[in-house]
Scaffold this active site. Structure first.
Site, mmCIF file in Angstrom:
data_model
loop_
_atom_site.group_PDB
_atom_site.id
_atom_site.type_symbol
_atom_site.label_atom_id
_atom_site.label_comp_id
_atom_site.label_asym_id
_atom_site.label_seq_id
_atom_site.Cartn_x
_atom_site.Cartn_y
_atom_site.Cartn_z
ATOM 1 N N ASN A 168 0.799 -1.235 0.000
ATOM 2 C CA ASN A 168 0.000 0.000 0.000
ATOM 3 C C ASN A 168 0.830 1.282 0.000
ATOM 4 O OD1 ASN A 168 -2.633 -1.240 0.043
ATOM 5 N ND2 ASN A 168 -2.128 -1.928 2.097
ATOM 6 N N HIS A 219 3.732 -5.877 11.308
ATOM 7 C CA HIS A 219 3.054 -6.392 12.499
ATOM 8 C C HIS A 219 2.767 -7.888 12.424
ATOM 9 C CE1 HIS A 219 2.744 -2.112 12.862
ATOM 10 N NE2 HIS A 219 1.991 -2.043 11.782
ATOM 11 N N ASP A 233 12.592 -13.380 9.348
ATOM 12 C CA ASP A 233 13.581 -14.446 9.126
ATOM 13 C C ASP A 233 14.533 -14.084 7.997
ATOM 14 O OD1 ASP A 233 12.519 -15.943 11.168
ATOM 15 O OD2 ASP A 233 11.511 -17.401 9.884
ATOM 16 N N GLU A 257 14.569 0.104 10.052
ATOM 17 C CA GLU A 257 13.111 0.001 9.867
ATOM 18 C C GLU A 257 12.537 1.408 9.955
ATOM 19 O OE1 GLU A 257 11.348 -2.288 13.025
ATOM 20 O OE2 GLU A 257 9.308 -1.723 12.440
ATOM 21 N N HIS A 274 9.036 3.939 9.592
ATOM 22 C CA HIS A 274 7.585 4.135 9.469
ATOM 23 C C HIS A 274 7.303 5.617 9.347
ATOM 24 C CE1 HIS A 274 6.937 -0.011 10.321
ATOM 25 N NE2 HIS A 274 7.793 0.091 11.322
ATOM 26 N N LEU A 275 6.447 5.960 8.401
ATOM 27 C CA LEU A 275 6.060 7.367 8.230
ATOM 28 C C LEU A 275 5.318 7.870 9.459
ATOM 29 C CD1 LEU A 275 4.858 6.715 4.643
ATOM 30 C CD2 LEU A 275 6.557 8.467 5.174
ATOM 31 N N SER A 276 4.367 7.053 9.927
ATOM 32 C CA SER A 276 3.575 7.436 11.102
ATOM 33 C C SER A 276 4.253 6.899 12.359
ATOM 34 C CB SER A 276 2.161 6.865 10.977
ATOM 35 O OG SER A 276 2.202 5.443 10.992
ATOM 36 N N ARG A 313 -0.660 4.889 17.569
ATOM 37 C CA ARG A 313 -1.824 4.461 16.801
ATOM 38 C C ARG A 313 -2.501 3.250 17.456
ATOM 39 N NH1 ARG A 313 -0.400 4.142 10.692
ATOM 40 N NH2 ARG A 313 -2.695 4.157 10.586
ATOM 41 N N ARG A 325 -0.765 -1.997 16.034
ATOM 42 C CA ARG A 325 0.426 -1.482 15.331
ATOM 43 C C ARG A 325 1.615 -1.280 16.279
ATOM 44 N NH1 ARG A 325 -1.656 0.138 10.226
ATOM 45 N NH2 ARG A 325 -3.816 0.773 10.452
#
Ligand code: DQA
Length: 155
Positions: free
Chosen positions: A17, A86, A93, A104, A106-108, A113, A117
């Site tokens: 997405n 999640h 793995d 890692e 994440h935008l948000s 949230r 999440r």
């Protein structure tokens, strides 16, 4: 900045997405499109003297395949696994195969949230995590990885 003597390649993997950025919940993920983010990453990579490659897939197996493909050729990975963050033991793995740093992103801010999440399958195997800084999170992750590449070249 002075280019690195050795060619260093950083892969950026965007999960499901994220190809819809700009249209998808802009109040959560911002107005920038995936192309905008990738262009900024490539420009920053040029400035930092590293080569940036990008990949997006909506499919878990394709993300696992890409991680396996880069294990002997690349020098750093930025990954936003989207919702697979999640759930995916398979991506976790695969990341364990890598001997270079993994950030890692994440935008948000996933911790602000829904509770589902709050848990990341990836965090325990990543070098570090950036969450909630929007598109800047990718650029900061790239700066960190380029710095790590310089440290390897100079040591
Ligand atoms: C996300 C957060 C995930 O919970 C969500 O499923 C995404 C995007 C982020 O960048 O904030 O698809 O990874």
């Amino acid at each position: 900045m002075e280019p690195l003597s050795e060619n260093k390649i950083i892969m950026v993997i965007h999960g499901p997405n994220l190809n819809m950025l700009g249209k998808r919940e802009p109040e959560v993920y911002g107005k920038a499109t995936l192309d905008d983010i990738n262009t900024a990453l490539k420009e920053t990579g040029n400035h930092l003297g590293v080569c940036v490659e990008t990949f997006q897939s909506n499919h878990e197996g394709a993300i696992v395949d890409k991680i396996q493909e880069i294990m002997n050729s690349h020098h750093g990975l930025i990954i936003n696994p989207g919702a697979y963050t999640h759930t995916s033991v398979a991506i976790r793995d695969a990341l364990l195969l890598l001997s270079f740093p993994v950030v890692e992103v994440h935008l948000s801010n996933i911790y602000k949230r829904e509770t589902f999440r709050h848990h990341s399958m990836i965090a325990g195997v990543a070098t570090g995590q950036i969450s909630g800084l929007g598109g800047d999170g990718y650029i900061l992750a790239l700066e960190y990885l380029a710095r790590q590449c310089r440290a390897v070249v100079h040591n």
